[in-house]
Design a protein around this motif. Structure first.
Motif, PDB file in Angstrom:
ATOM      1  N   MET A  34       0.818  -1.211   0.000  1.00  0.00           N
ATOM      2  CA  MET A  34       0.000   0.000   0.000  1.00  0.00           C
ATOM      3  C   MET A  34       0.857   1.269   0.000  1.00  0.00           C
ATOM      4  N   GLY A  35       2.182   1.099  -0.163  1.00  0.00           N
ATOM      5  CA  GLY A  35       3.070   2.252  -0.232  1.00  0.00           C
ATOM      6  C   GLY A  35       3.581   2.743   1.103  1.00  0.00           C
ATOM      7  N   LEU A  36       3.416   1.939   2.162  1.00  0.00           N
ATOM      8  CA  LEU A  36       3.864   2.338   3.495  1.00  0.00           C
ATOM      9  C   LEU A  36       5.146   1.609   3.869  1.00  0.00           C
ATOM     10  N   SER A  37       6.000   2.285   4.598  1.00  0.00           N
ATOM     11  CA  SER A  37       7.229   1.674   5.099  1.00  0.00           C
ATOM     12  C   SER A  37       7.210   1.751   6.624  1.00  0.00           C
ATOM     13  N   LEU A  38       7.031   0.594   7.249  1.00  0.00           N
ATOM     14  CA  LEU A  38       6.903   0.542   8.702  1.00  0.00           C
ATOM     15  C   LEU A  38       7.891  -0.457   9.280  1.00  0.00           C
ATOM     16  N   SER A  39       8.147  -0.326  10.565  1.00  0.00           N
ATOM     17  CA  SER A  39       9.067  -1.220  11.257  1.00  0.00           C
ATOM     18  C   SER A  39       8.331  -2.453  11.766  1.00  0.00           C
ATOM     19  N   PRO A  40       8.758  -3.668  11.372  1.00  0.00           N
ATOM     20  CA  PRO A  40       8.107  -4.883  11.889  1.00  0.00           C
ATOM     21  C   PRO A  40       8.120  -4.976  13.406  1.00  0.00           C
ATOM     22  N   VAL A  41       9.188  -4.498  14.038  1.00  0.00           N
ATOM     23  CA  VAL A  41       9.255  -4.549  15.503  1.00  0.00           C
ATOM     24  C   VAL A  41       8.196  -3.644  16.116  1.00  0.00           C
ATOM     25  N   GLU A  42       8.047  -2.446  15.568  1.00  0.00           N
ATOM     26  CA  GLU A  42       7.037  -1.504  16.070  1.00  0.00           C
ATOM     27  C   GLU A  42       5.631  -2.052  15.833  1.00  0.00           C
ATOM     28  N   VAL A  43       5.409  -2.587  14.638  1.00  0.00           N
ATOM     29  CA  VAL A  43       4.079  -3.108  14.312  1.00  0.00           C
ATOM     30  C   VAL A  43       3.759  -4.317  15.185  1.00  0.00           C
ATOM     31  N   ASP A  44       4.737  -5.161  15.434  1.00  0.00           N
ATOM     32  CA  ASP A  44       4.528  -6.327  16.283  1.00  0.00           C
ATOM     33  C   ASP A  44       4.118  -5.913  17.693  1.00  0.00           C
ATOM     34  N   ALA A  45       4.801  -4.908  18.239  1.00  0.00           N
ATOM     35  CA  ALA A  45       4.467  -4.417  19.581  1.00  0.00           C
ATOM     36  C   ALA A  45       3.073  -3.805  19.603  1.00  0.00           C
TER      37      ALA A  45
END
Length: 241
Positions: A34-45
């Motif tokens: 969807m064009g987003l760049s996020l941190s897997p660690v942040e999203v997991d938390a």
């Protein structure tokens, strides 16, 4: 007089299969599309927080509060990404819808190497198999794409049952489907309370799967404990106290 074993009931998640990679990684993969760049660690938390909040506020997918599995999970996903600064409602809904359906795909799940052999061994002994799982209605599709559905005579999910383990009513429903006395039924699962204690509370022979040797409950005899499903057959043969 010993009642012969006729049925083996199964938990699914973390017993027969597991999520292939972390939730954070899978959510980020969809977000990237969807064009987003996020941190897997942040999203997991963020996911863990959202999951705990929804589980507390809306237990068992909120079915007694007007929700269902899909709306519950979509709420968890929206909440997760909102915590990661994604605010566009349309984008949040698209992510939630896509991820709900993504988890019906085989590539998101990994069947444990010992699962199929254990199921086949049970069947070869003439034992019938069923599922009792705290899961939503996608479970049948997931088992099918993972090649496991055909082993089971029936599935009971907590969404469809209206109750979740450790409520013993879900095992009462399973016993009705089995048409067997509890003494003729075993249950295999990885959760001490939900699987082991709950099944034994209704007279089923609970067997605790402890793949990582982390469950140190002193009230679980060695003969009720498995380190892997490779030990199941010998356990069933000498099971039951």
């Amino acid at each position: 007089m010993r009642v012969p074993l006729r049925w083996v009931l199964w938990d699914v998640k973390d017993t027969l299969l597991k999520v292939r990679s972390s939730v954070g990684e899978q959510y980020c993969k969809e977000a990237e599309r969807m064009g987003l760049s996020l941190s897997p660690v942040e999203v997991d938390a963020a996911f863990r927080q959202a999951y705990r909040r929804y589980s507390s506020r809306y237990p068992n997918y909120g079915i007694t509060q007007g929700l269902d599995g899909q709306s519950w999970w979509m709420g968890v996903v929206r909440d997760t990404f909102s915590q990661c600064r994604v605010q566009d409602p349309t984008l949040l809904n698209t992510l939630a819808q896509n991820l709900y359906h993504n988890f019906c795909n085989a590539e998101n799940w990994e069947v444990f190497p010992d699962s199929r052999k254990a199921l086949e061994s049970c069947s070869s002994l003439g034992l019938k198999l069923g599922v009792v799982s705290n899961f939503d209605c996608r479970l049948e599709a997931i088992l099918r794409v993972c090649g496991l559905r055909s082993y089971f005579s029936f599935l009971i999910t907590s969404e469809e049952a209206g109750v979740a383990k450790p409520n013993p009513v879900i095992f009462d429903q399973a016993l009705q489907k089995c048409g067997a006395a509890p003494a003729g039924v075993a249950h295999v699962g990885d959760h001490y309370v939900n699987d082991y204690l709950c099944s034994r509370s209704v007279g089923i022979h609970g067997i605790l799967l402890d793949r990582h040797n982390k469950q140190n409950q002193p009230d679980v005899p060695r003969e009720h404990r498995l380190g892997s499903l490779e030990e199941l057959l010998s356990c069933l043969q000498q099971h039951v106290d």
